[in-house]
Design a protein around this motif. Structure first.
Motif, PDB file in Angstrom:
ATOM      1  N   GLY A 146       0.820  -1.217   0.000  1.00 53.26           N
ATOM      2  CA  GLY A 146       0.000   0.000   0.000  1.00 53.26           C
ATOM      3  C   GLY A 146       0.847   1.258   0.000  1.00 53.26           C
ATOM      4  N   ILE A 147       1.901   1.271   0.803  1.00 54.15           N
ATOM      5  CA  ILE A 147       2.801   2.434   0.828  1.00 54.15           C
ATOM      6  C   ILE A 147       3.488   2.604  -0.520  1.00 54.15           C
ATOM      7  N   THR A 148       3.875   1.493  -1.147  1.00 55.33           N
ATOM      8  CA  THR A 148       4.507   1.548  -2.469  1.00 55.33           C
ATOM      9  C   THR A 148       3.551   2.137  -3.505  1.00 55.33           C
ATOM     10  N   LEU A 149       2.301   1.707  -3.492  1.00 58.40           N
ATOM     11  CA  LEU A 149       1.319   2.252  -4.437  1.00 58.40           C
ATOM     12  C   LEU A 149       1.077   3.727  -4.173  1.00 58.40           C
ATOM     13  N   TRP A 150       0.962   4.111  -2.904  1.00 59.76           N
ATOM     14  CA  TRP A 150       0.764   5.517  -2.533  1.00 59.76           C
ATOM     15  C   TRP A 150       1.959   6.363  -2.986  1.00 59.76           C
ATOM     16  N   ALA A 151       3.174   5.848  -2.793  1.00 53.85           N
ATOM     17  CA  ALA A 151       4.380   6.579  -3.206  1.00 53.85           C
ATOM     18  C   ALA A 151       4.440   6.754  -4.724  1.00 53.85           C
ATOM     19  N   ARG A 152       3.845   5.819  -5.455  1.00 56.90           N
ATOM     20  CA  ARG A 152       3.784   5.932  -6.921  1.00 56.90           C
ATOM     21  C   ARG A 152       2.649   6.844  -7.364  1.00 56.90           C
ATOM     22  N   ARG A 153       1.961   7.428  -6.409  1.00 57.92           N
ATOM     23  CA  ARG A 153       0.858   8.353  -6.652  1.00 57.92           C
ATOM     24  C   ARG A 153      -0.366   7.694  -7.297  1.00 57.92           C
ATOM     25  N   VAL A 154      -0.562   6.405  -6.982  1.00 60.09           N
ATOM     26  CA  VAL A 154      -1.794   5.749  -7.412  1.00 60.09           C
ATOM     27  C   VAL A 154      -2.933   6.417  -6.643  1.00 60.09           C
TER      28      VAL A 154
END
Length: 167
Positions: A146-154
């Motif tokens: 989830g943090i990875t997706l958020w960091a990718r600005r999903v």
């Protein structure tokens, strides 16, 4: 859902609680009639917010069953589309697949595979010793994703609590 139990046993696939904690995104229940034939399958999806929804599926053997998505599961996915759930009754091996489809294309696919074991006291104690932090690791890795997706600005989809505790 106004469906009577067919009079036989219910076999379940779910995660065990370890040290008081469980990470269980999906439970599956196979409802058998008195002769041992699977008549219904229930796939219960859980989210990390305490919500859950049980999807009643026909007994389709190895063929997938389609159900409309009704539960907010991820902050990166709308509550739209449909699931294809393939949940044949496990014998020695479990092989369950669930995929979220939008516009007739898979948006997300998850599989669960493993060897069937009885939930005996000895087996549960052995698992407590062998993998005492397994549920915590599952929750940890889902949050890292989830943090990875958020960091990718999903884009984040806001959660609405209506219908989240349906069964």
């Amino acid at each position: 859902r106004d469906i009577a139990l067919p009079g036989g046993t219910v076999t379940a696939m779910m995660q065990a609680r370890v040290l008081g904690y469980v990470f269980n995104p999906l439970s599956v229940f196979w409802c058998h009639d008195a002769e041992g034939v699977v008549r219904h399958v229930v796939a219960e999806v859980h989210n990390t917010y305490g919500g859950r929804h049980a999807y009643l599926l026909p007994a389709t053997g190895d063929q997938p069953a389609a159900v409309k998505k009704k539960l907010y599961v991820s902050p990166f996915n709308e509550v739209d589309g449909y699931y294809l759930v393939r949940a044949p009754r496990p014998d020695a091996e479990l092989n369950v697949a669930i995929s979220l489809h939008r516009e007739n294309k898979p948006a997300f696919v998850a599989t669960l595979r493993g060897s069937r074991r009885r939930a005996s006291i000895g087996q549960l104690l052995r698992l407590q010793l062998v993998a005492p932090v397994a549920p915590l690791m599952g929750a940890f890795w889902i949050r890292i994703q989830g943090i990875t997706l958020w960091a990718r600005r999903v884009p984040v989809v806001p959660r609405t609590p209506v219908g989240e505790r349906e069964r």
